[in-house]
Design a protein around this motif. Sequence first.
Motif, PDB file in Angstrom:
ATOM      1  N   ASP A 252       0.828  -1.211   0.000  1.00  0.00           N
ATOM      2  CA  ASP A 252       0.000   0.000   0.000  1.00  0.00           C
ATOM      3  C   ASP A 252       0.862   1.261   0.000  1.00  0.00           C
ATOM      4  O   ASP A 252       0.515   2.259  -0.643  1.00  0.00           O
ATOM      5  N   TYR A 253       1.964   1.216   0.739  1.00  0.00           N
ATOM      6  CA  TYR A 253       2.836   2.395   0.784  1.00  0.00           C
ATOM      7  C   TYR A 253       3.476   2.643  -0.576  1.00  0.00           C
ATOM      8  O   TYR A 253       3.585   3.790  -1.014  1.00  0.00           O
ATOM      9  N   ARG A 254       3.874   1.579  -1.250  1.00  0.00           N
ATOM     10  CA  ARG A 254       4.442   1.760  -2.588  1.00  0.00           C
ATOM     11  C   ARG A 254       3.392   2.321  -3.554  1.00  0.00           C
ATOM     12  O   ARG A 254       3.702   3.169  -4.394  1.00  0.00           O
ATOM     13  N   ARG A 255       2.179   1.864  -3.447  1.00  0.00           N
ATOM     14  CA  ARG A 255       1.130   2.400  -4.315  1.00  0.00           C
ATOM     15  C   ARG A 255       0.902   3.892  -4.035  1.00  0.00           C
ATOM     16  O   ARG A 255       0.717   4.697  -4.956  1.00  0.00           O
ATOM     17  N   HIS A 256       0.927   4.243  -2.757  1.00  0.00           N
ATOM     18  CA  HIS A 256       0.791   5.647  -2.392  1.00  0.00           C
ATOM     19  C   HIS A 256       1.952   6.473  -2.964  1.00  0.00           C
ATOM     20  O   HIS A 256       1.736   7.552  -3.543  1.00  0.00           O
ATOM     21  N   LEU A 257       3.171   5.967  -2.808  1.00  0.00           N
ATOM     22  CA  LEU A 257       4.331   6.670  -3.347  1.00  0.00           C
ATOM     23  C   LEU A 257       4.230   6.843  -4.858  1.00  0.00           C
ATOM     24  O   LEU A 257       4.610   7.888  -5.400  1.00  0.00           O
ATOM     25  N   ALA A 258       3.735   5.826  -5.538  1.00  0.00           N
ATOM     26  CA  ALA A 258       3.604   5.912  -6.994  1.00  0.00           C
ATOM     27  C   ALA A 258       2.715   7.089  -7.381  1.00  0.00           C
ATOM     28  O   ALA A 258       3.046   7.864  -8.289  1.00  0.00           O
TER      29      ALA A 258
END
Length: 270
Positions: A252-258
């Motif tokens: 989820d954090y990577r998706r947010h960063l994207a």
Amino acid sequence: MYPSSFDYARAATVAEAISMLSSDEDAKVLAGGHSLIPLMKLRLASPSMLVDIGRISDLSYVRKDGDQIAIGALTRHRDLETSELLAREVPVLTRVAGQIGDPSVRHAGTIGGSTAHGDGAADLPAALLALGATMVVQGPSGSRTIPAAEFFKGFLETALAPDEILTEIRVPTGFSKYAFQKFNRRAQDWAIVGVVAVRSDRTNVSFINMGATPLRATAVEERLAAGASVEEAAAVADEGTSPSADINASVDYRRHLARVLVQRALSELG
């Protein structure tokens, strides 16, 4: 951990290297070593022979060829970073190369080694994907070209045959604007997530570390082509991606960063 035992041979020419690879199906090419050697130390790769092409000087160059820039596969990251030709014609590559690792890595690692390794967490492959680069490879049957969009097949897997060598990368000119956003814990670390965006008559966006391979942000590009705002395009940035969780970030954090990094990159493009 130490690597498994292996034979070592140094090739003086591309033809000699191809011959060596053809004689041993478990042989691997050694260029700068910054991608392959760590895998060997973890025994995630156990080649029977290393074919060292690092001293084939004919494979180290940056030159203009019509409306493309031709880059030899053994061109070091540092040479990309300091190339005046690239700074004029494809400046995103000088920027990306200058952010790889630390000086010792940039003086040893090569664009061909990074590209042939096919790691979705590496910076240069994502930049080449965004630019629509073309890979030139040579094998026993001669030379062929592979578009970047067809080159990266899976986790550490590319379209290279076992007896083929990546010899050149051709990058189109004309991308007048670019943005590079890289989120990491320390300057020399791999990107937790990274974004490369380039613009000519269209905007291309690619991801670092949002899947097993470098990925184009197709949903973003389609939104932009349809006239969406930066915010609207960035909102769908993680669609079609497959990030993994690790010690640095959850899925989820990577998706947010994207989404955040795409918005920053598109805003930087203007």
